[in-house]
Motif scaffolding. Structure first.
Motif, PDB file in Angstrom:
ATOM      1  N   GLY A 113       0.812  -1.216   0.000  1.00  0.00           N
ATOM      2  CA  GLY A 113       0.000   0.000   0.000  1.00  0.00           C
ATOM      3  C   GLY A 113       0.845   1.265   0.000  1.00  0.00           C
ATOM      4  O   GLY A 113       0.363   2.334   0.350  1.00  0.00           O
ATOM      5  N   GLN A 115       2.641   4.582  -0.982  1.00  0.00           N
ATOM      6  CA  GLN A 115       2.210   5.689  -1.826  1.00  0.00           C
ATOM      7  C   GLN A 115       3.366   6.595  -2.245  1.00  0.00           C
ATOM      8  O   GLN A 115       3.273   7.280  -3.244  1.00  0.00           O
ATOM      9  N   ASN A 116       4.426   6.607  -1.428  1.00  0.00           N
ATOM     10  CA  ASN A 116       5.540   7.509  -1.730  1.00  0.00           C
ATOM     11  C   ASN A 116       6.879   6.864  -1.375  1.00  0.00           C
ATOM     12  O   ASN A 116       6.926   5.771  -0.814  1.00  0.00           O
ATOM     13  N   GLN A 119       7.940   5.200   1.990  1.00  0.00           N
ATOM     14  CA  GLN A 119       7.478   3.854   2.329  1.00  0.00           C
ATOM     15  C   GLN A 119       8.241   2.770   1.553  1.00  0.00           C
ATOM     16  O   GLN A 119       7.821   1.625   1.512  1.00  0.00           O
ATOM     17  N   LEU A 148       7.886   4.591  -7.139  1.00  0.00           N
ATOM     18  CA  LEU A 148       7.300   5.341  -6.030  1.00  0.00           C
ATOM     19  C   LEU A 148       7.512   6.850  -6.169  1.00  0.00           C
ATOM     20  O   LEU A 148       6.706   7.636  -5.690  1.00  0.00           O
TER      21      LEU A 148
END
Length: 150
Positions: A113, A115-116, A119, A148
């Motif tokens: 999961g 998102q950027n 992570q 990412l």
């Protein structure tokens, strides 16, 4: 036949055939595996994944040495290291294609999961066990970073 048994049988074959290059590489790998087991504790045996990790590390070290020897103009050592890389890679699982690697990265990002780029660690934690020995770690991290980052 598991990797440990394969290394042992091929070491015996190399002894019988007089293949000194293959024999020395296999002995080195088996010694590295044994040292890792000793580090882990009494009666510990490395599993297949850990043995593949040892092999992948050995390949990476040889490739780094090749670069340094090329810079130092030592073609004799470059050739020796390239032979060792070929022998070591014969024990690793087949390399992932760029398409397969991209698919695994996409799946890992979806699973985590993420998102950027902050992570990225979560993605790598999922991805590394699947690609160890099958893809260069730097290549994997660069691909995750580019996906990412966009």
């Amino acid at each position: 036949m598991n990797l440990r048994d394969k290394l042992l049988s091929e070491m015996k074959e190399a002894m019988k055939s007089g293949d000194a290059d293959r024999l020395s590489v296999i002995r080195m790998v088996r010694a590295t595996i044994k040292n890792k087991e000793i580090e882990k504790g009494k009666d510990y045996l490395l599993n297949e994944e850990e043995i593949v990790q040892v092999l992948a590390t050995a390949v990476k070290q040889r490739k780094e040495s090749i670069t340094l020897f090329q810079e130092g103009d030592r073609p004799d050592l470059v050739e020796k290291e390239q032979k060792e890389v070929m022998i070591l890679e014969s024990y690793l699982p087949p390399a992932l294609s760029d398409t397969e690697l991209a698919k695994l990265v996409s799946e890992a990002i979806a699973t985590s999961g993420a998102q950027n780029i902050k992570q990225m660690g979560e993605v790598m934690k999922i991805l590394l066990p699947e690609v160890t020995g099958r893809a260069d770690g730097k290549k994997v991290s660069d691909l995750v970073r580019s996906v990412l980052g966009s």
